[in-house]
Design a protein around this motif. Sequence first.
Motif, short mmCIF file in Angstrom:
data_model
loop_
_atom_site.label_atom_id
_atom_site.label_comp_id
_atom_site.label_asym_id
_atom_site.label_seq_id
_atom_site.Cartn_x
_atom_site.Cartn_y
_atom_site.Cartn_z
N SER A 235 63.77 -3.17 41.52
CA SER A 235 63.98 -4.05 40.37
C SER A 235 62.77 -4.94 40.20
O SER A 235 62.18 -5.41 41.19
CB SER A 235 65.23 -4.90 40.58
OG SER A 235 65.28 -5.96 39.65
N GLN A 238 62.51 -8.27 42.03
CA GLN A 238 62.27 -8.33 43.47
C GLN A 238 60.81 -8.66 43.80
O GLN A 238 60.48 -8.84 44.96
CB GLN A 238 62.65 -7.00 44.13
CG GLN A 238 64.15 -6.74 44.14
CD GLN A 238 64.49 -5.42 44.80
OE1 GLN A 238 64.38 -4.35 44.22
NE2 GLN A 238 64.89 -5.50 46.06
N HIS A 362 56.27 -1.36 35.05
CA HIS A 362 57.04 -2.57 34.74
C HIS A 362 56.22 -3.59 33.93
O HIS A 362 56.73 -4.67 33.63
CB HIS A 362 57.50 -3.26 36.03
CG HIS A 362 58.47 -2.46 36.84
ND1 HIS A 362 59.64 -1.96 36.34
CD2 HIS A 362 58.42 -2.07 38.15
CE1 HIS A 362 60.29 -1.31 37.30
NE2 HIS A 362 59.57 -1.37 38.40
#
Length: 422
Positions: A235, A238, A362
């Motif tokens: 994720s 994190q 990301h």
Amino acid sequence: MAVVAPSTLGPPTTDHDQNTPSYTSALSSLTVLFFMMGFITCLNDILIPYLKSIFQLNYTQANLINFCFFGAYFVMGIPAGWLVKRLGYKGGMLTGFVVAALGCFLFYPAAASRSYGLFLAALFVLATGVVLLQVAGNPYVAILGPARSAPARLTLTQAFNSLGTTVAPLLGTWLILSHLPALDTPQAAAAIDVRAVQVPYLGIGAVLLVISALLALLKLPTITHAPAAGSSSQSILQYRHLLLGMVGIFAYVGGEVAIGSHIVSYLHLPEVMNMAPAVAGKQVSYYWGGAMVGRFIGAYLLNKFNPGRLLAFNAIGAVLLLIISALTRGEVAMWSLLAVGLMNSIMFATIFTLAVAGLGRHTEQASGLLNVAIVGGAIVPLLFAVVADASSLRWAFVLPVLCYAYIFWYGLKGHVFRLPAV
């Protein structure tokens, strides 16, 4: 042209960066985008004293301008990240220019009706367009080239953002603040010519549409991300350095905007310079001009020195200058405050690039989260105004001091990249 981003701002690379193609033409075209983002944002520093007079507002009420403008980052930051992921960086920038233009056009009916609520709504729409430009533009510049030079590259393009923030107070003072009456009374406020704010924003909206049309004709490289460091199932929340970087962006934008938005009022104080708003408005350019000069210098220094340490050095410099300004009077108080702009210069680009290091696919989502953190520009100035109303502008400088103290820590320790635990 599709290009894989070299580790997408991952941990420092070496020979891999040597194979990265040149993106000089693409980066050059994006300087216009950064100029306009800075110009639009800095006009808020002129709008605050203008609307404060026309609507007879206190500091807290006037800072609803910053609250609505930068609050758009909180509301629209994550949706903007999703939209950019779907449309691509270029599509996100095109959409941003059109939405920002719409916001500018809404200033006309807001001024005609003399409605503070409509002004705030127009600012929110305008800011939504700027959010899209930020979410698309910042990571695009950061990944458009070698990872190791990303802070320097984004700082250089941010220098053109600062050129916009330097020009805006001069032009805004001439077009807007020069129409304010000498006496700040309800009778004088009722006679203020609202065309002083209608015409400039109509012009800005038209320019944004022209830029959008020209950008649509440009062929910009398409970036395909390399995988993020760590497991593909991780994720994004994190990544500790990203979360701490969000706090850093919150603190930086909050401190910078809180200072810039109150320079006119601060210099108007009898114990500082006792300047009229039209004169003090011109001094705001020194604050943003310092950031511009510092960014051009920083683009060189960030290739020579550790970005985190340079960030910490600038942050502690800002703390010292704010303390000097709060404890002195006259020109010393004025110039020490304006010099904080020089310290601000590399902060946004450096925090941003350190925060997205190693995030690979990301990156767009991280950019959206970091732009949500720009809501600091809504929260910190509003708290600043509450303290100023309750005590004085000088005491309110405690808040920016705390912001820069956190950035000092982030530059030394908080930005260190660590893989999340599996």
